[in-house]
Design a protein around this motif. Structure first.
Motif, PDB file in Angstrom:
ATOM      1  N   TYR A   1      37.812  42.422  64.844  1.00 39.28           N
ATOM      2  CA  TYR A   1      37.960  41.828  63.522  1.00 39.28           C
ATOM      3  C   TYR A   1      37.310  40.444  63.468  1.00 39.28           C
ATOM      4  O   TYR A   1      37.305  39.704  64.449  1.00 39.28           O
ATOM      5  CB  TYR A   1      39.439  41.664  63.169  1.00 39.28           C
ATOM      6  N   PHE A   2      36.798  40.126  62.306  1.00 43.11           N
ATOM      7  CA  PHE A   2      36.214  38.810  62.026  1.00 43.11           C
ATOM      8  C   PHE A   2      37.162  38.109  61.066  1.00 43.11           C
ATOM      9  O   PHE A   2      37.374  38.558  59.943  1.00 43.11           O
ATOM     10  CB  PHE A   2      34.833  38.987  61.394  1.00 43.11           C
ATOM     11  N   GLY A   3      37.752  36.983  61.504  1.00 43.07           N
ATOM     12  CA  GLY A   3      38.711  36.271  60.669  1.00 43.07           C
ATOM     13  C   GLY A   3      38.311  34.835  60.449  1.00 43.07           C
ATOM     14  O   GLY A   3      37.567  34.245  61.236  1.00 43.07           O
ATOM     15  N   THR A   4      38.821  34.258  59.380  1.00 45.45           N
ATOM     16  CA  THR A   4      38.525  32.863  59.065  1.00 45.45           C
ATOM     17  C   THR A   4      39.624  32.311  58.181  1.00 45.45           C
ATOM     18  O   THR A   4      40.440  33.072  57.634  1.00 45.45           O
ATOM     19  CB  THR A   4      37.163  32.744  58.344  1.00 45.45           C
ATOM     20  N   ALA A   5      39.691  30.995  58.058  1.00 44.34           N
ATOM     21  CA  ALA A   5      40.588  30.401  57.082  1.00 44.34           C
ATOM     22  C   ALA A   5      40.183  30.893  55.697  1.00 44.34           C
ATOM     23  O   ALA A   5      38.994  31.006  55.390  1.00 44.34           O
ATOM     24  CB  ALA A   5      40.517  28.875  57.155  1.00 44.34           C
ATOM     25  N   GLY A   6      41.173  31.190  54.851  1.00 42.47           N
ATOM     26  CA  GLY A   6      40.890  31.808  53.562  1.00 42.47           C
ATOM     27  C   GLY A   6      39.889  31.055  52.720  1.00 42.47           C
ATOM     28  O   GLY A   6      38.990  31.654  52.120  1.00 42.47           O
ATOM     29  N   PHE A   7      39.985  29.723  52.675  1.00 41.58           N
ATOM     30  CA  PHE A   7      39.111  28.959  51.792  1.00 41.58           C
ATOM     31  C   PHE A   7      37.689  28.838  52.320  1.00 41.58           C
ATOM     32  O   PHE A   7      36.804  28.348  51.636  1.00 41.58           O
ATOM     33  CB  PHE A   7      39.689  27.557  51.542  1.00 41.58           C
ATOM     34  N   LEU A   8      37.443  29.324  53.578  1.00 38.13           N
ATOM     35  CA  LEU A   8      36.097  29.271  54.145  1.00 38.13           C
ATOM     36  C   LEU A   8      35.360  30.609  54.052  1.00 38.13           C
ATOM     37  O   LEU A   8      34.219  30.710  54.488  1.00 38.13           O
ATOM     38  CB  LEU A   8      36.159  28.855  55.615  1.00 38.13           C
ATOM     39  N   GLN A   9      36.002  31.612  53.473  1.00 40.01           N
ATOM     40  CA  GLN A   9      35.412  32.951  53.481  1.00 40.01           C
ATOM     41  C   GLN A   9      34.005  32.989  52.879  1.00 40.01           C
ATOM     42  O   GLN A   9      33.145  33.724  53.350  1.00 40.01           O
ATOM     43  CB  GLN A   9      36.314  33.919  52.713  1.00 40.01           C
ATOM     44  N   LYS A  10      33.764  32.214  51.838  1.00 34.33           N
ATOM     45  CA  LYS A  10      32.467  32.258  51.162  1.00 34.33           C
ATOM     46  C   LYS A  10      31.547  31.122  51.580  1.00 34.33           C
ATOM     47  O   LYS A  10      30.484  30.930  50.973  1.00 34.33           O
ATOM     48  CB  LYS A  10      32.683  32.235  49.642  1.00 34.33           C
TER      49      LYS A  10
END
Length: 309
Positions: A267-276
């Motif tokens: 899986y590739f995960g990130t902080a929500g506000f950094l998704q874009k």
């Protein structure tokens, strides 16, 4: 609508979190009146009451709209403020990525090359971890994590990259391996080498080997697949590791793919506000381009409806 400043949002957030204007004022090094004025100004901009407070009361209460706003901000605002603090302290742009040691060691060179072509001035900081990746993203220490774990945490949304098979690896001198379903019986009494306690691949291997009630006691445990494989190559025992760790130059070990075990998802995960964020999206695209197909099996249609996506 007038522009909402971060100061107003931060003051409201602290008032709501701490339950009082005085607590927020101490936290933000403001006067009581300034904290109250910030909240009133935010209410004027939003055209709605956020906080109920009686004259002389020490505690406040949130209105339904105030509660909705607080729930929207928490805990993303803490993460963003922590991340801003770290960026200012470091004074250099960087992308901080956490992943298991094996994924970085065996798979990431081509991805790094592509990423560096697009962002040559960015420091790519890698944290080789299997555990605590979600916590590191949430507290602002990491921007991105690549993991074999699904966290189920809305603050760290994950996208499925693909999946891979595990292989049983053992010294070349041990001869032929039995069929995959007979490996647990074959393994009894043989020295087992694996990962540190808590790591995903150790848990999968131990569950497989203990299916018939066998007691699984590793003789060596270490942090990453390269170290595990080195021990196997030296004749110290056998292990269960990702199939892509074994290559044509590994002449002193043999391997057999365990097709009877479930595929391991990545899986590739990130902080929500950094998704874009452009850097994050570039890294995700590079991971899909370099890993899916040659290394990872692409997600099947049935997997595309899973929560990570």
């Amino acid at each position: 609508m007038a522009k909402i400043s971060l100061t107003l949002i931060q003051t409201f957030y602290q008032v709501a979190r701490l339950g009082s204007f005085s607590g927020a004022a101490r936290e933000l090094n403001l006067s009581y009146q300034s904290a109250a004025n910030h909240v009133r100004r935010l209410e004027q901009i939003l055209k709605g009451k956020l906080i109920d407070s009686e004259q002389g009361a020490k505690r406040i209460s949130l209105t339904p709209r105030g509660r909705a706003l607080y729930n929207l901000l928490h805990p993303e605002l803490d993460i963003m403020l922590e991340r801003l603090t770290k960026l200012i302290e470091n004074q250099r742009s960087s992308l901080r990525v956490g992943m298991p040691q094996a994924i970085f060691y065996y798979l990431f060179t081509n991805i790094l090359s592509r990423f560096r072509e697009v962002f040559p001035e960015i420091e790519f900081a890698v944290y080789e971890r299997d555990t605590v990746l979600a916590e590191l993203v949430k507290n602002g220490s990491l921007d991105v994590c690549i993991s074999e774990r699904y966290f189920g945490d809305p603050v760290v949304p994950q996208r499925l990259l693909g999946s891979y098979r595990l292989s049983c690896v053992y010294p070349e001198s041990w001869g032929e391996l039995p069929d995959p379903q007979d490996i647990p019986s074959w393994a009894e009494g043989r020295p087992f080498i694996t990962y540190e306690p808590g790591q995903t691949l150790r848990n999968l291997a131990v569950d497989f080997l203990a299916r018939d009630g066998a007691i699984v006691q590793p003789v060596v445990s270490t942090s990453g697949s390269s170290s595990v494989k080195r021990c196997v190559a030296e004749g110290l025992g056998f292990s269960i590791i990702p199939s892509w760790c074994v290559g044509p130059k590994d002449h002193t070990i043999r391997s057999k793919k365990l097709t009877n075990l479930p595929e391991v998802r990545v899986y590739f995960g990130t902080a929500g506000f950094l998704q874009k964020h452009p850097m994050v999206q570039q890294l995700f695209d590079d991971c899909r381009r370099e890993l899916v197909g040659p290394v990872l099996d692409p997600p099947r249609a049935s997997e595309l409806s899973l929560p990570p996506l």
